[in-house]
Design a protein around this motif. Sequence first.
Motif, PDB file in Angstrom:
ATOM      1  N   ALA A 209     -15.758   0.901  -0.236  1.00 40.53           N
ATOM      2  CA  ALA A 209     -16.159   0.172  -1.444  1.00 40.53           C
ATOM      3  C   ALA A 209     -15.014   0.072  -2.440  1.00 40.53           C
ATOM      4  O   ALA A 209     -14.712  -1.017  -2.953  1.00 40.53           O
ATOM      5  N   PHE A 210     -14.337   1.200  -2.729  1.00 46.85           N
ATOM      6  CA  PHE A 210     -13.287   1.071  -3.742  1.00 46.85           C
ATOM      7  C   PHE A 210     -12.023   0.428  -3.189  1.00 46.85           C
ATOM      8  O   PHE A 210     -11.193  -0.071  -3.940  1.00 46.85           O
ATOM      9  N   THR A 211     -11.878   0.379  -1.860  1.00 46.16           N
ATOM     10  CA  THR A 211     -10.776  -0.401  -1.286  1.00 46.16           C
ATOM     11  C   THR A 211     -11.060  -1.893  -1.436  1.00 46.16           C
ATOM     12  O   THR A 211     -10.164  -2.675  -1.798  1.00 46.16           O
ATOM     13  N   PHE A 212     -12.300  -2.308  -1.178  1.00 47.48           N
ATOM     14  CA  PHE A 212     -12.694  -3.694  -1.452  1.00 47.48           C
ATOM     15  C   PHE A 212     -12.420  -4.037  -2.923  1.00 47.48           C
ATOM     16  O   PHE A 212     -11.893  -5.108  -3.240  1.00 47.48           O
ATOM     17  N   PHE A 213     -12.782  -3.122  -3.796  1.00 47.39           N
ATOM     18  CA  PHE A 213     -12.599  -3.348  -5.232  1.00 47.39           C
ATOM     19  C   PHE A 213     -11.130  -3.569  -5.568  1.00 47.39           C
ATOM     20  O   PHE A 213     -10.776  -4.510  -6.296  1.00 47.39           O
ATOM     21  N   MET A 214     -10.261  -2.733  -5.045  1.00 50.36           N
ATOM     22  CA  MET A 214      -8.835  -2.853  -5.345  1.00 50.36           C
ATOM     23  C   MET A 214      -8.214  -4.082  -4.694  1.00 50.36           C
ATOM     24  O   MET A 214      -7.193  -4.593  -5.154  1.00 50.36           O
ATOM     25  N   LEU A 215      -8.823  -4.570  -3.626  1.00 49.61           N
ATOM     26  CA  LEU A 215      -8.367  -5.811  -2.994  1.00 49.61           C
ATOM     27  C   LEU A 215      -8.842  -7.044  -3.768  1.00 49.61           C
ATOM     28  O   LEU A 215      -8.456  -8.169  -3.437  1.00 49.61           O
ATOM     29  N   GLY A 216      -9.671  -6.829  -4.772  1.00 50.26           N
ATOM     30  CA  GLY A 216     -10.237  -7.953  -5.505  1.00 50.26           C
ATOM     31  C   GLY A 216     -11.450  -8.557  -4.824  1.00 50.26           C
ATOM     32  O   GLY A 216     -11.951  -9.606  -5.255  1.00 50.26           O
TER      33      GLY A 216
END
Length: 408
Positions: A287-294
């Motif tokens: 989830a937070f990797t998706f977030f950092m990828l925009g």
Amino acid sequence: MGWTPPPLTAVGAILEGSVRRAGNTVRITAQLINTVTGFHLWSETYDRPFSDILKVQTEVATAVAQQLEIKLAGDSTKFAVGGTRNPDAFDAYLRAQRLYEEGPGDTAGWRAVLAGLDQAIALDPNYADAYTRRAGALLNLAQSSDLARSSADAVKALYEQAAAAAERAVALAPDSGDAHAVLGRVREDISFDFVGGAAEFDQALALAPGSALVQRNAAVYMAHLGHFEPALKAAQRAVDLDPQNFFSYLQQGLTFYDARQYSEALAAFRHAQALQRGSPELNHYLAFTFFMLGQTEQARQLCEATATPMHDDDRHWCLALVYHALGRQADAEHEFDQYKKLDADGQSVSCAEIYAQWGNAPAALQWLTKAERLHDWLLGLLKTDPLLDPIRNEPQFKALVARMKFPP
């Protein structure tokens, strides 16, 4: 004081194998494969009663050594540094290790791992490998989401037990790379002794460069210091050494994440997901990797879906981030309030991350001050945590980093 890890070397051959048990009979199949050509250099099958399992280990080690033309000094028991001669203790250890590698996920799971390791230690009080795994399991339990809701005294007690287990493992088996690696983690996570941690990882890598556990833990340590090139090499080495291990890919993903290589992190997490679906921690990292990828919408869908295994606090934390990014501030504040009801004191750095991402630097710095007072273990990530980048140039933040005394 800086730290330059020993150079990594290419792997010329890989040992693969399987162990099957039926009643008191064990079949061990081992094969040595040339990593360049892919051809088998050697293979053998051993059928033995379980009571002879430790003797079979020695047979396999000796046969592989002969194939690699390694001249052993003395007998081949050097391959069993930290092990046991008690088959029942070994059996209890293997059962606990299997649970460990499956990723227990919650307090009950880690308690089950510890019960198995305690059984192994009761059967052989000098079983260094069991103490090594016990230290790692205690650290994971202390840092789990569930324990964040417990009293500070409960967490402190777990840390003290982890440190004692790691020290005992090294005392029993000073030549065990795995034992030194877990002691390095203790130095970093509990004491914030990064120089002492470096010494332990140096020793671990020198003693056991072929241990995936050593490479994984060294990768995480180096990434936390911002030494991304050697960290990524160590993480890849761990994957090469143990490509069917969930934690190899999980920690490779976290190393890519710290290095701001989010697409590569996502790919590593997908590999981990293929090996073990349903991990609450992995879904949180995705989830937070998706977030950092925009890819905020993907993060929202993952965290909102009740069918997605995820700890309640991690779900609230995630939604506080993504709702803010989507312009749904009232929803974000509601989720953050729910998160703080569960974890605020135990996860002060996580609260700082949210405020940093919301653009509220004073609140983020206030929570980091609280984290320092509470000795939040996540402060060990302070130097490289991407979610704290918005406040990295604040004088108060720089002063805190200086007080942490990270090596250059």
